[in-house]
Design a protein around this motif. Structure first.
Motif, PDB file in Angstrom:
ATOM      1  N   UNK A 129      43.979  53.686  45.410  1.00  0.00           N
ATOM      2  CA  UNK A 129      44.323  53.930  46.855  1.00  0.00           C
ATOM      3  C   UNK A 129      44.821  52.485  47.652  1.00  0.00           C
ATOM      4  N   UNK A 130      46.016  52.827  48.529  1.00  0.00           N
ATOM      5  CA  UNK A 130      46.555  51.398  49.229  1.00  0.00           C
ATOM      6  C   UNK A 130      45.611  50.853  50.005  1.00  0.00           C
ATOM      7  N   UNK A 131      44.563  51.396  50.509  1.00  0.00           N
ATOM      8  CA  UNK A 131      43.514  50.701  51.196  1.00  0.00           C
ATOM      9  C   UNK A 131      42.368  49.968  50.550  1.00  0.00           C
ATOM     10  N   UNK A 132      42.445  50.178  49.291  1.00  0.00           N
ATOM     11  CA  UNK A 132      41.577  49.517  48.472  1.00  0.00           C
ATOM     12  C   UNK A 132      42.267  48.084  47.839  1.00  0.00           C
ATOM     13  N   UNK A 133      41.605  47.165  47.983  1.00  0.00           N
ATOM     14  CA  UNK A 133      42.083  45.863  47.242  1.00  0.00           C
ATOM     15  C   UNK A 133      41.347  45.366  46.042  1.00  0.00           C
ATOM     16  N   UNK A 134      41.999  45.288  44.976  1.00  0.00           N
ATOM     17  CA  UNK A 134      41.406  45.015  43.670  1.00  0.00           C
ATOM     18  C   UNK A 134      41.453  43.502  43.223  1.00  0.00           C
ATOM     19  N   UNK A 135      40.545  43.037  42.879  1.00  0.00           N
ATOM     20  CA  UNK A 135      40.361  41.633  42.592  1.00  0.00           C
ATOM     21  C   UNK A 135      39.887  41.607  41.109  1.00  0.00           C
ATOM     22  N   UNK A 136      40.350  40.529  40.327  1.00  0.00           N
ATOM     23  CA  UNK A 136      39.980  40.047  39.253  1.00  0.00           C
ATOM     24  C   UNK A 136      38.714  39.046  39.258  1.00  0.00           C
ATOM     25  N   UNK A 137      37.443  39.517  38.485  1.00  0.00           N
ATOM     26  CA  UNK A 137      36.283  38.664  38.824  1.00  0.00           C
ATOM     27  C   UNK A 137      36.019  38.433  37.239  1.00  0.00           C
ATOM     28  N   UNK A 138      35.013  37.615  37.050  1.00  0.00           N
ATOM     29  CA  UNK A 138      34.615  36.948  35.856  1.00  0.00           C
ATOM     30  C   UNK A 138      33.103  37.578  35.492  1.00  0.00           C
ATOM     31  N   UNK A 139      32.624  38.073  34.453  1.00  0.00           N
ATOM     32  CA  UNK A 139      31.415  38.198  33.848  1.00  0.00           C
ATOM     33  C   UNK A 139      30.988  36.920  33.453  1.00  0.00           C
ATOM     34  N   UNK A 140      29.787  36.236  34.040  1.00  0.00           N
ATOM     35  CA  UNK A 140      29.300  34.966  33.439  1.00  0.00           C
ATOM     36  C   UNK A 140      27.838  34.965  33.243  1.00  0.00           C
ATOM     37  N   UNK A 141      27.481  33.992  32.597  1.00  0.00           N
ATOM     38  CA  UNK A 141      26.035  33.829  32.313  1.00  0.00           C
ATOM     39  C   UNK A 141      25.442  33.075  33.399  1.00  0.00           C
ATOM     40  N   UNK A 142      24.281  33.757  33.968  1.00  0.00           N
ATOM     41  CA  UNK A 142      23.553  32.870  34.998  1.00  0.00           C
ATOM     42  C   UNK A 142      22.722  31.743  34.587  1.00  0.00           C
ATOM     43  N   UNK A 143      23.392  30.491  34.726  1.00  0.00           N
ATOM     44  CA  UNK A 143      22.598  29.258  34.370  1.00  0.00           C
ATOM     45  C   UNK A 143      22.614  29.486  32.663  1.00  0.00           C
ATOM     46  N   UNK A 144      21.290  29.088  32.068  1.00  0.00           N
ATOM     47  CA  UNK A 144      21.175  29.059  30.827  1.00  0.00           C
ATOM     48  C   UNK A 144      20.387  30.536  30.168  1.00  0.00           C
ATOM     49  N   UNK A 145      20.355  31.574  31.030  1.00  0.00           N
ATOM     50  CA  UNK A 145      19.715  32.843  30.780  1.00  0.00           C
ATOM     51  C   UNK A 145      20.709  33.639  30.236  1.00  0.00           C
ATOM     52  N   UNK A 146      20.251  34.746  29.659  1.00  0.00           N
ATOM     53  CA  UNK A 146      21.405  35.750  29.414  1.00  0.00           C
ATOM     54  C   UNK A 146      21.349  36.852  30.400  1.00  0.00           C
ATOM     55  N   UNK A 147      20.971  36.413  31.489  1.00  0.00           N
ATOM     56  CA  UNK A 147      21.156  37.464  32.651  1.00  0.00           C
ATOM     57  C   UNK A 147      22.624  37.140  33.311  1.00  0.00           C
ATOM     58  N   UNK A 148      23.498  38.402  33.428  1.00  0.00           N
ATOM     59  CA  UNK A 148      24.535  38.298  33.848  1.00  0.00           C
ATOM     60  C   UNK A 148      24.843  38.025  35.368  1.00  0.00           C
ATOM     61  N   UNK A 149      26.035  37.586  35.832  1.00  0.00           N
ATOM     62  CA  UNK A 149      26.443  37.487  37.080  1.00  0.00           C
ATOM     63  C   UNK A 149      28.032  37.694  37.237  1.00  0.00           C
ATOM     64  N   UNK A 150      28.372  38.089  38.313  1.00  0.00           N
ATOM     65  CA  UNK A 150      29.691  38.239  38.606  1.00  0.00           C
ATOM     66  C   UNK A 150      30.532  37.192  39.308  1.00  0.00           C
TER      67      UNK A 150
END
Length: 140
Positions: free
Chosen positions: A9-30
């Motif tokens: 929809x025209x009122x929604x702005x979409x951005x590209x983000x990256x899925x990354x590792x949080x520190x040295x863990x296997x937990x994800x962060x955006x």
């Protein structure tokens, strides 16, 4: 009354983000784009059609990121309970370094989609300003 708003929809702005590792863990962060503006405090975040809450943190370089997605605003503030972000990433078999889409539906409502996914969000009118002020004062 709530409105149903598709991700394109025209009122929604979409951005590209990256899925990354949080520190040295296997937990994800955006990792969000640096120019993305979000309010302080918990914001609503939609994963796979379900609304959760998160805090947008800022790393040491000033880059905004989402490290956890929780059931409610209190849990997001206190980082209490399990984060639903890892579960969402695992269900989609996404790898670290992969791009994801972040839709800004409202200032305090974000949606996250894997590439190729579509989404429809439920936007609702926020509380009356005076009620929001009371709620903020209770949190302090």
């Amino acid at each position: 009354m709530s409105d149903r708003i598709p991700h394109d929809h025209s009122s929604v702005s979409t951005h590209r983000a990256t899925l990354a590792r949080a520190g040295r863990t296997d937990r994800p962060k955006i990792v969000l784009p640096e120019d993305l503006s979000v309010p302080e405090g918990p914001v609503r975040i939609v994963l796979d059609g379900r609304t959760y809450h998160t805090l947008v943190d800022v790393d040491f370089d000033g880059v905004p990121e989402v490290r956890g997605v929780y059931e409610n605003a209190r849990m997001a503030r206190e980082r209490e309970g399990s984060s639903h972000l890892a579960e969402w990433v695992e269900e989609r078999n996404l790898e670290f370094g992969r791009s994801v889409h972040v839709d800004v539906v409202e200032a305090d409502l974000l949606g996250v989609r894997a590439p190729g996914e579509t989404a429809v969000y439920t936007a609702s009118p926020g509380p009356d300003d005076s009620l929001a002020d009371i709620a903020r004062n209770l949190d302090e």
